[in-house]
Design a protein around this motif. Structure first.
Motif, PDB file in Angstrom:
ATOM      1  N   ARG A 212      21.724   9.501  17.857  1.00 23.55           N
ATOM      2  CA  ARG A 212      22.406   9.776  16.586  1.00 23.55           C
ATOM      3  C   ARG A 212      23.252   8.570  16.182  1.00 23.55           C
ATOM      4  NH1 ARG A 212      24.728  15.887  17.851  1.00 23.55           N
ATOM      5  NH2 ARG A 212      22.672  16.889  18.127  1.00 23.55           N
ATOM      6  N   ASN A 213      23.232   8.260  14.887  1.00 25.48           N
ATOM      7  CA  ASN A 213      24.107   7.253  14.299  1.00 25.48           C
ATOM      8  C   ASN A 213      23.944   5.878  14.951  1.00 25.48           C
ATOM      9  OD1 ASN A 213      25.242   9.250  12.610  1.00 25.48           O
ATOM     10  ND2 ASN A 213      26.672   9.839  14.250  1.00 25.48           N
ATOM     11  N   LEU A 214      22.683   5.424  15.162  1.00 22.14           N
ATOM     12  CA  LEU A 214      22.441   4.094  15.717  1.00 22.14           C
ATOM     13  C   LEU A 214      21.774   3.182  14.692  1.00 22.14           C
ATOM     14  CD1 LEU A 214      21.347   4.788  19.406  1.00 22.14           C
ATOM     15  CD2 LEU A 214      23.554   4.018  18.550  1.00 22.14           C
ATOM     16  N   GLY A 215      21.969   3.469  13.440  1.00 24.42           N
ATOM     17  CA  GLY A 215      21.498   2.586  12.378  1.00 24.42           C
ATOM     18  C   GLY A 215      19.992   2.466  12.359  1.00 24.42           C
ATOM     19  N   GLN A 216      19.486   1.252  12.664  1.00 27.57           N
ATOM     20  CA  GLN A 216      18.056   0.991  12.574  1.00 27.57           C
ATOM     21  C   GLN A 216      17.254   1.674  13.682  1.00 27.57           C
ATOM     22  OE1 GLN A 216      17.167  -3.124  13.234  1.00 27.57           O
ATOM     23  NE2 GLN A 216      18.571  -3.317  14.978  1.00 27.57           N
ATOM     24  N   ILE A 217      17.937   2.119  14.757  1.00 24.03           N
ATOM     25  CA  ILE A 217      17.242   2.781  15.865  1.00 24.03           C
ATOM     26  C   ILE A 217      17.127   4.255  15.521  1.00 24.03           C
ATOM     27  CG2 ILE A 217      17.258   3.278  18.333  1.00 24.03           C
ATOM     28  CD1 ILE A 217      19.019   0.782  18.679  1.00 24.03           C
ATOM     29  N   LYS A 218      15.891   4.704  15.284  1.00 24.24           N
ATOM     30  CA  LYS A 218      15.683   6.067  14.802  1.00 24.24           C
ATOM     31  C   LYS A 218      15.585   7.099  15.926  1.00 24.24           C
ATOM     32  CE  LYS A 218      13.226   4.450  10.694  1.00 24.24           C
ATOM     33  NZ  LYS A 218      11.955   4.495   9.911  1.00 24.24           N
ATOM     34  N   ASP A 219      15.005   6.704  17.017  1.00 28.05           N
ATOM     35  CA  ASP A 219      14.810   7.672  18.102  1.00 28.05           C
ATOM     36  C   ASP A 219      14.645   6.949  19.433  1.00 28.05           C
ATOM     37  OD1 ASP A 219      12.242   6.583  18.002  1.00 28.05           O
ATOM     38  OD2 ASP A 219      11.385   8.295  16.934  1.00 28.05           O
ATOM     39  N   ASN A 220      14.355   7.717  20.476  1.00 23.96           N
ATOM     40  CA  ASN A 220      14.232   7.127  21.810  1.00 23.96           C
ATOM     41  C   ASN A 220      13.037   6.170  21.918  1.00 23.96           C
ATOM     42  OD1 ASN A 220      16.489   8.271  23.056  1.00 23.96           O
ATOM     43  ND2 ASN A 220      15.392  10.178  23.512  1.00 23.96           N
ATOM     44  N   TRP A 221      11.997   6.404  21.118  1.00 31.40           N
ATOM     45  CA  TRP A 221      10.890   5.453  21.109  1.00 31.40           C
ATOM     46  C   TRP A 221      11.387   4.075  20.678  1.00 31.40           C
ATOM     47  CZ3 TRP A 221       6.684   6.017  23.631  1.00 31.40           C
ATOM     48  CH2 TRP A 221       6.057   7.261  23.781  1.00 31.40           C
ATOM     49  N   ASP A 222      12.106   4.054  19.567  1.00 32.52           N
ATOM     50  CA  ASP A 222      12.643   2.779  19.079  1.00 32.52           C
ATOM     51  C   ASP A 222      13.534   2.127  20.132  1.00 32.52           C
ATOM     52  OD1 ASP A 222      11.366   2.777  16.697  1.00 32.52           O
ATOM     53  OD2 ASP A 222      13.089   3.410  15.487  1.00 32.52           O
ATOM     54  N   LEU A 223      14.432   2.916  20.722  1.00 33.30           N
ATOM     55  CA  LEU A 223      15.393   2.362  21.676  1.00 33.30           C
ATOM     56  C   LEU A 223      14.666   1.766  22.887  1.00 33.30           C
ATOM     57  CD1 LEU A 223      18.308   1.896  22.516  1.00 33.30           C
ATOM     58  CD2 LEU A 223      18.310   4.183  23.548  1.00 33.30           C
ATOM     59  N   SER A 224      13.669   2.481  23.423  1.00 33.81           N
ATOM     60  CA  SER A 224      12.975   1.991  24.623  1.00 33.81           C
ATOM     61  C   SER A 224      12.189   0.721  24.307  1.00 33.81           C
ATOM     62  CB  SER A 224      12.038   3.072  25.172  1.00 33.81           C
ATOM     63  OG  SER A 224      10.996   3.374  24.258  1.00 33.81           O
TER      64      SER A 224
END
Length: 289
Positions: A212-224
């Motif tokens: 939540r609230n990580l700007g351009q990072i939409k979900d855990n896929w993006d983060l990983s």
């Protein structure tokens, strides 16, 4: 009997021809001659009877031999038929044996080739395992100072896994590597730049909490994916590892180390894993021959 009558007739004729009265001496001589002729006649008749008996016996024996010969001819014909049949079976069996020997020789040759290839594969795998264990030892020594801070080195399925928790590399929710993370990656790069035959796969993993609230990072896929990309860029751009040796992938939350629904489990699952595997071109070429 005919001979006997002829002898008697001969004696009578001789007597009639001699009209003169015979002397006693001549008479006795004639009687003696007559008796001799009778004795000889009896002997001849006995011989004739024996010859007739022998002839009858020989006829019987000849008839028996002829019958025996016919039986033997029948047996010979049967034996010849059996021989021909057996000879046919022998030819068939001999052909089968020749074919079987050919197949056995081919299978033996194939087996020797497979055994040779198996030995070559086993030698390559043994060398790979030896190299993998040696690499693990080098990395453990190089990264010894970081193992208290969430770094581990182990072997799985013939590959070396360097696992770094997110707290060692990134601030919370960030994809920017901090100084402690860079120091750990620098030590890893020192070893890997000396091991040019080792490929590297950088995998990003998260826990199962939604972002939540990580700007351009939409979900855990993006983060990983973005964290794996950050580590890959640092290793290639800063530590000068050949980019051809690296791949970056994101696994999101779907390959957890600990599936438990606890904070400790989630901490373990948030990690970067750098999977180190030797190039298997030699093994691949051998297997696909």
């Amino acid at each position: 009997m005919k001979i006997k009558y002829l002898l008697v007739a001969a004696v009578l004729i001789m007597s009639m021809q001699s009209c003169v009265v015979l002397s006693t001496k001549k008479y006795k001589a004639m009687l003696t001659q007559r008796d001799s002729l009778f004795t000889r006649n009896s002997s001849l008749e006995a011989q004739i009877a024996q010859l007739q008996a022998d002839t009858a016996r020989l006829h019987r024996e000849i008839a028996g031999l002829k019958g025996n010969i016919e039986d033997q001819k029948g047996s010979l014909a049967a034996l010849k038929a059996s021989y021909d049949a057996l000879n046919g079976r022998y030819d068939a069996l001999n052909n089968n044996l020749t074919s079987t020997n050919s197949k056995v020789n081919q299978l033996s040759s194939d087996l020797q080739k497979r055994e040779k290839r198996l030995k070559e594969v086993e030698d390559i795998l043994r060398k790979r395992d030896e190299a993998t264990n040696a690499l693990k030892d080098k990395l453990q020594k190089a990264l010894l100072g970081f193992q208290q801070n969430g770094l581990s080195v182990d072997i799985r399925n013939g590959k070396v896994y360097v696992s770094l928790t997110d707290k060692l590399l990134f601030p919370s929710g960030s994809i920017v590597i901090d100084e402690r993370g860079k120091a750990a990656l620098k030590q890893l790069a020192v070893v890997m730049n000396k091991e040019a035959d080792i490929n590297m796969a950088v995998e990003g993993h998260t826990d199962d909490k939604r972002i939540r609230n990580l700007g351009q990072i939409k979900d855990n896929w993006d983060l990983s994916v973005l964290r794996a990309t950050s580590v890959t860029r640092y290793l290639t751009e800063v530590e000068k590892i050949d980019p051809k040796r690296l791949t970056a992938t994101g696994k999101s939350e779907y390959q957890p180390i600990d599936p438990a629904n606890t904070d400790d489990a989630r901490t373990k699952n948030r990690r970067i894993e750098i999977v180190l595997s030797p190039k298997l071109d030699e093994l691949y070429n051998l297997i696909t021959k």
